[in-house]
Design a protein around this motif. Sequence first.
Motif, PDB file in Angstrom:
ATOM      1  N   HIS A  25      -2.919  -3.488   3.860  1.00  0.00           N
ATOM      2  CA  HIS A  25      -4.305  -3.731   3.441  1.00  0.00           C
ATOM      3  C   HIS A  25      -4.341  -3.519   1.944  1.00  0.00           C
ATOM      4  O   HIS A  25      -3.395  -3.012   1.361  1.00  0.00           O
ATOM      5  N   TYR A  26      -5.432  -3.894   1.308  1.00  0.00           N
ATOM      6  CA  TYR A  26      -5.616  -3.621  -0.119  1.00  0.00           C
ATOM      7  C   TYR A  26      -4.475  -4.198  -0.953  1.00  0.00           C
ATOM      8  O   TYR A  26      -4.034  -3.593  -1.916  1.00  0.00           O
ATOM      9  N   ARG A  59      -4.420   4.413  -0.066  1.00  0.00           N
ATOM     10  CA  ARG A  59      -4.604   3.001  -0.427  1.00  0.00           C
ATOM     11  C   ARG A  59      -3.330   2.428  -1.050  1.00  0.00           C
ATOM     12  O   ARG A  59      -2.968   1.278  -0.785  1.00  0.00           O
ATOM     13  N   TYR A  86      -8.136  -0.224  -8.189  1.00  0.00           N
ATOM     14  CA  TYR A  86      -8.232  -1.624  -7.745  1.00  0.00           C
ATOM     15  C   TYR A  86      -8.268  -2.590  -8.918  1.00  0.00           C
ATOM     16  O   TYR A  86      -7.708  -3.689  -8.841  1.00  0.00           O
ATOM     17  N   ALA A  91      -1.204  -0.708   0.277  1.00  0.00           N
ATOM     18  CA  ALA A  91      -0.938  -1.838  -0.623  1.00  0.00           C
ATOM     19  C   ALA A  91       0.561  -2.113  -0.690  1.00  0.00           C
ATOM     20  O   ALA A  91       0.991  -3.244  -0.892  1.00  0.00           O
ATOM     21  N   VAL A 139      -7.518  -6.815  -2.195  1.00  0.00           N
ATOM     22  CA  VAL A 139      -7.976  -5.650  -2.958  1.00  0.00           C
ATOM     23  C   VAL A 139      -9.514  -5.620  -3.025  1.00  0.00           C
ATOM     24  O   VAL A 139     -10.145  -6.641  -3.285  1.00  0.00           O
ATOM     25  N   SER A 140     -10.099  -4.445  -2.805  1.00  0.00           N
ATOM     26  CA  SER A 140     -11.560  -4.310  -2.839  1.00  0.00           C
ATOM     27  C   SER A 140     -12.079  -4.443  -4.276  1.00  0.00           C
ATOM     28  O   SER A 140     -11.401  -4.052  -5.217  1.00  0.00           O
TER      29      SER A 140
END
Length: 326
Positions: free
Chosen positions: A232-233, A318, A287, A322, A148-149
């Motif tokens: 991702h994320y 996102r 996030y 995820a 996670v960003s």
Amino acid sequence: MPITTDVAPAAAALQAGELVAVPTETVYGLAARADDPHAVARIYAVKGRPADHPLIVHVKDATALSHWGIDIPDFANQLAEQLWPGPMTLVVRRSARAGDFITGGQDTVAVRVSAHPLMHALLGELARITHDDAIGIAAPSANRFGKVSPTDASHVQQEFEGLVDDLVILDGGPSSVGVESTIIDCTATAPRILRTGAITDADIERITGMRTTSSTSDDKETVRVSGSLDSHYSPDATVRLVTETELAMQAADSTTGVLALDAIATPTGLVRLSAPATTDDYARVLYAALREADALGLTRVLAVPPPPSGLGAAVIDRLTRAAHGE
Ligand code: TXA
Ligand code: MG
């Protein structure tokens, strides 16, 4: 890890070839001088990022675009003039300034001017001490690869604790947008969105008068955008997208977190992670809420996505990544 709000030591560290975590209005970045192959190699090592995933070069202002890129089409210059500084990254053909170690060996380079005042001040100070007005800093999001960003200095600290204890973190407060910049490929005859963000296809069409195309799944093989990997994320908790009705039918479970707009009620016995009032708020808290789920030891997050307009498309993108594999 030293946390500071002073750009002078951060600029000095960058000049010396060290890594610095930097705030932007989208997410925090893990930065190094974009002209220093050793410093840039450390970014890849620390993140655990594959070497063929290119980095974004952050510059002080739009005039630097012509130093990093060549053959820049009119529509790209229009976007740069009207939307920078801002949450937008332009991919253009690279000049000799952009080394293979930045571009992953591709003949294009991604360039961004962030609107965060501390990022602007940092680049100003770095330009002053290096006597190079077009100096760039390469910075991917300051998270380990696939994770996670970070949208806050404390997230960066959590992410690299024990990995890079001497990392200087420039603390610019919580990121105001909360999801990564829109990436626009400007190497064809019309703009093409490679990653959704706060700048939408409607913004691009308004400014350039051109229709944008979106990257299709076929393109994913050739366009190396790590943010476009299907997975991702991802927090440790599993993420599932649900409708409001599906959420309402959930049985009580103290290990399940809920992320949904404020207007949507939390079923009894589930853990509310966040209740954003608007789609923009949803992007801002997204996030942090996923991180909170892990901090609370939850095993699952049920997310009711916002409507797809504006920043909603990026939030849905996102969340979908995820959730991949669930
Ligand atoms: O909001 C953001 O863009 C943040 C902040 C720190 O600026 N940065 C960011 O960096 O999200 P990163 O590395 O996590 O994502 C940048 C994306 C990657 O998916 C990379 O593959 C893509 O940009 N990219 C970089 N150079 C490219 C190029 N020449 N062509 C196509 N994609 C490129
Ligand atoms: Mg990233």
